[in-house]
Design a protein around this motif. Structure first.
Motif, PDB file in Angstrom:
ATOM      1  N   MET A   1      19.013  87.268 -33.528  1.00 50.83           N
ATOM      2  CA  MET A   1      19.311  85.842 -33.407  1.00 50.83           C
ATOM      3  C   MET A   1      20.250  85.603 -32.225  1.00 50.83           C
ATOM      4  O   MET A   1      20.949  86.505 -31.784  1.00 50.83           O
ATOM      5  N   LYS A   2      20.277  84.378 -31.809  1.00 50.61           N
ATOM      6  CA  LYS A   2      21.167  83.991 -30.723  1.00 50.61           C
ATOM      7  C   LYS A   2      22.497  83.498 -31.289  1.00 50.61           C
ATOM      8  O   LYS A   2      22.590  83.102 -32.448  1.00 50.61           O
ATOM      9  N   ARG A   3      23.485  83.490 -30.451  1.00 53.46           N
ATOM     10  CA  ARG A   3      24.819  83.016 -30.839  1.00 53.46           C
ATOM     11  C   ARG A   3      24.899  81.494 -30.732  1.00 53.46           C
ATOM     12  O   ARG A   3      24.086  80.860 -30.086  1.00 53.46           O
ATOM     13  N   ILE A   4      25.920  80.949 -31.363  1.00 49.10           N
ATOM     14  CA  ILE A   4      26.275  79.539 -31.235  1.00 49.10           C
ATOM     15  C   ILE A   4      27.680  79.516 -30.637  1.00 49.10           C
ATOM     16  O   ILE A   4      28.549  80.283 -31.062  1.00 49.10           O
ATOM     17  N   ILE A   5      27.890  78.647 -29.657  1.00 45.98           N
ATOM     18  CA  ILE A   5      29.201  78.519 -29.019  1.00 45.98           C
ATOM     19  C   ILE A   5      29.766  77.141 -29.326  1.00 45.98           C
ATOM     20  O   ILE A   5      29.050  76.139 -29.265  1.00 45.98           O
ATOM     21  N   PRO A  49      22.550  85.708 -25.388  1.00 42.38           N
ATOM     22  CA  PRO A  49      21.683  84.553 -25.658  1.00 42.38           C
ATOM     23  C   PRO A  49      22.402  83.546 -26.564  1.00 42.38           C
ATOM     24  O   PRO A  49      23.073  83.942 -27.514  1.00 42.38           O
ATOM     25  N   VAL A  50      22.275  82.286 -26.239  1.00 42.45           N
ATOM     26  CA  VAL A  50      22.943  81.213 -26.992  1.00 42.45           C
ATOM     27  C   VAL A  50      21.900  80.212 -27.457  1.00 42.45           C
ATOM     28  O   VAL A  50      21.077  79.745 -26.678  1.00 42.45           O
ATOM     29  N   GLU A  51      21.950  79.884 -28.735  1.00 42.25           N
ATOM     30  CA  GLU A  51      20.997  78.961 -29.339  1.00 42.25           C
ATOM     31  C   GLU A  51      21.447  77.514 -29.283  1.00 42.25           C
ATOM     32  O   GLU A  51      20.630  76.599 -29.179  1.00 42.25           O
ATOM     33  N   ARG A  52      22.765  77.288 -29.367  1.00 40.33           N
ATOM     34  CA  ARG A  52      23.271  75.919 -29.507  1.00 40.33           C
ATOM     35  C   ARG A  52      24.712  75.849 -29.041  1.00 40.33           C
ATOM     36  O   ARG A  52      25.466  76.797 -29.177  1.00 40.33           O
ATOM     37  N   PRO A  87      20.408  72.960 -27.094  1.00 39.89           N
ATOM     38  CA  PRO A  87      20.772  71.732 -27.802  1.00 39.89           C
ATOM     39  C   PRO A  87      22.277  71.655 -28.071  1.00 39.89           C
ATOM     40  O   PRO A  87      22.953  72.683 -28.156  1.00 39.89           O
ATOM     41  N   ILE A  88      22.750  70.432 -28.211  1.00 38.68           N
ATOM     42  CA  ILE A  88      24.175  70.169 -28.452  1.00 38.68           C
ATOM     43  C   ILE A  88      24.332  69.427 -29.766  1.00 38.68           C
ATOM     44  O   ILE A  88      23.613  68.471 -30.040  1.00 38.68           O
TER      45      ILE A  88
END
Length: 137
Positions: A1-5, A49-52, A87-88
């Motif tokens: 999965m990707k991270r969320i920042i 990798p960042v998802e959101r 996406p934000i």
């Protein structure tokens, strides 16, 4: 999965928090000069990798915009411009600075350590991110 920042934007500094790859735990990442945000993210996204993006949205006690609202809109616009595929999500950031300060006290940090505004910003971003993660459940 990707991270969320998550971001806690400020005039001078931006606190940044990130999830683990499984998106279970929110942890403080760093605090940077706000003017260096895009450069920092471009470097970070080369390796992670960042998802959101999750952004702390300043609101007053009566749910109106605050003096920080325009600043947050500015940085949100920059994120949309430079990273249009990420996406934000906006998250209410009321009381996060107070919660961050209290968590510093609870952690046993000295008075001198609690005066570190960069650390407060990073912890605030972590609280914003944890709030977002909790809302998913």
């Amino acid at each position: 999965m990707k991270r969320i920042i998550a971001f806690d934007f400020g005039q001078k500094r931006t606190g940044i928090a990130v999830t683990d790859p499984l998106q279970i735990i929110a942890s403080g990442l760093t605090t940077i000069n706000s003017e260096n945000l895009i450069i920092f993210l471009k470097d970070y996204l080369k390796t992670e990798p960042v998802e959101r993006f999750v952004i702390g949205e300043p609101k007053s006690l009566i749910n109106q915009e605050t003096h920080s609202s325009n600043l947050v809109k500015h940085y949100t616009g920059l994120l949309k411009q430079h990273f249009p595929d990420i996406p934000i999500t906006m998250v209410d950031e009321r009381f996060t600075s107070k919660m961050a300060f209290q968590s510093m006290i609870d952690s046993g940090l000295s008075k001198k350590q609690r005066q570190n505004k960069a650390l407060v910003d990073e912890i605030s971003a972590t609280i914003i991110l944890q709030s977002y993660l909790s809302s998913l459940n």
